[in-house]
Design an enzyme around this catalytic site. Structure first.
Site, PDB file in Angstrom:
ATOM      1  N   GLY A  88       3.834  81.347   5.995  1.00  0.00           N
ATOM      2  CA  GLY A  88       3.589  82.642   5.358  1.00  0.00           C
ATOM      3  C   GLY A  88       2.361  82.493   4.489  1.00  0.00           C
TER       4      GLY A  88
ATOM      5  N   ASP B 243     -18.740  76.233   9.084  1.00  0.00           N
ATOM      6  CA  ASP B 243     -19.935  76.494   8.270  1.00  0.00           C
ATOM      7  C   ASP B 243     -19.599  76.627   6.794  1.00  0.00           C
ATOM      8  OD1 ASP B 243     -21.675  76.350  10.369  1.00  0.00           O
ATOM      9  OD2 ASP B 243     -21.522  78.475  10.855  1.00  0.00           O
TER      10      ASP B 243
ATOM     11  N   ASP C 193      -5.435  79.480   4.054  1.00  0.00           N
ATOM     12  CA  ASP C 193      -4.512  79.601   2.916  1.00  0.00           C
ATOM     13  C   ASP C 193      -4.736  78.464   1.918  1.00  0.00           C
ATOM     14  OD1 ASP C 193      -3.388  81.807   4.149  1.00  0.00           O
ATOM     15  OD2 ASP C 193      -1.905  80.604   5.210  1.00  0.00           O
TER      16      ASP C 193
ATOM     17  N   GLY D  88       1.364  71.573  10.773  1.00  0.00           N
ATOM     18  CA  GLY D  88       2.018  72.595   9.950  1.00  0.00           C
ATOM     19  C   GLY D  88       1.079  73.166   8.918  1.00  0.00           C
TER      20      GLY D  88
END
Ligand code: RIB
Length: 300
Positions: A39, A216, A245, A278
């Site tokens: 998530g 980049d 994330d 993961g």
């Protein structure tokens, strides 16, 4: 190190490994299956917490086994979960991830994440007072994100919005965002501009947009109107899920260092994150990040 409030999704990632992506109508035999905590919201919270930030999270899980496991995982990372609520009769969010090589294709079924409401945000107002920076993504409903922006502004807290998955954003929301962190595609969608115009979009918004660009690195425009690039760090990628994330969680954790330093730390953390399986598996601790930077011949 900044205190970070994360508002966002909490998913169980169901990961199938395949040699290639299936064609329409094709049944493909996979070579492995794993479940990982994921998530975008939870990933960003874990990334910031591993790096040593004090992290609180606002979100929702379902009243199922995944919900219990996911909340326990966040607690184990030292994240303050008092603002995470359980929706009854609803499944927790899941992501079906097909991993071919180190690349992925993801289908998210929001489940309880879709129940995170503006009222939930208002009920957690105290969390906005006790933080240095607020960060959110777009896997929870847009009216909820607008409420987050409003409360962050009311309490004078910087609001970082990672506009993923890509969608068009209302001008009122954009005006309340301190820093937008899209990739090139998300930037085009968020601002409704051709992707090729990213340079001028950044130049028109100095210090307000930081665009991630994979290998980049990352781009932003400084206060003098100069386009700046933070180069990426070269590593062998095993699984790129959650790299963005990790970047965003690290950026929030190092918010107090300013954009140049924070984006350097974020690029290094994102590089390390892809070296393990993961979304959360490869997210580094602060000690691992500093060791990596020193191996790269860079001062911390
Ligand atoms: O950004 C990666 C994340 O996207 C995965 O963990 C998955 O849950 C989806 O939300």
């Amino acid at each position: 190190m900044s205190k970070v409030l994360v508002v966002g999704s909490i998913n169980m990632d169901l990961v199938a490994q395949v040699g290639h992506y299936p064609r329409l109508g094709e049944t493909l035999l996979g070579s492995g299956f794993t479940t990982h905590h994921g998530g975008k919201g939870a990933n960003q919270a874990v990334a910031a917490a591993r790096l040593g930030a004090q992290v609180s999270m606002i979100g929702r899980v379902g009243d199922d086994a995944f919900g219990q496991q996911l909340t326990a995982g966040l607690i184990a990372e030292g994240i303050d979960t008092r603002w995470i609520q359980t929706s009854t009769g609803i499944a927790s969010g899941i992501a079906m991830i097909t991993l071919a090589g180190s690349d992925n294709a993801i289908i998210v079924v929001p489940g309880a994440n879709a129940m995170l409401s503006p009222a939930d945000i208002l009920a957690a107002e105290a969390a906005f007072i006790d933080t240095d920076v607020v960060i959110a993504q777009l896997e929870t409903p847009l009216p909820t994100i607008c409420q987050v922006a409003e409360l962050a502004q009311r309490h004078g807290k910087p609001f970082v919005l990672n506009p993923a998955p890509a969608m068009t954003l209302p001008a009122e929301l954009l005006a309340q965002v301190s820093l937008l962190t899209p990739n090139e595609f998300e930037l085009g969608m968020a601002l409704q501009i051709p992707e090729s115009e990213w340079r001028s979009a950044l130049q028109q918004r100095p210090g307000k947009v930081l665009m991630t660009a994979g290998q980049d690195g990352a781009w932003y425009c400084d206060e003098n109107g100069q386009l700046q690039q933070q180069a990426s760090f070269k590593v062998e990628a095993l699984d790129t899920t959650g790299a963005g994330d990790t970047f965003n969680g690290a950026l929030a954790a190092f918010w107090d260092l300013g954009l140049a330093q924070a984006s350097r730390m974020a690029c290094a953390a994102a590089a390390l994150s892809v070296t393990k399986a993961g979304a959360q598996g490869g997210m580094p601790t602060q000690a691992q990040l500093l060791a990596f930077l020193s191996e790269q011949g860079e001062a911390a």
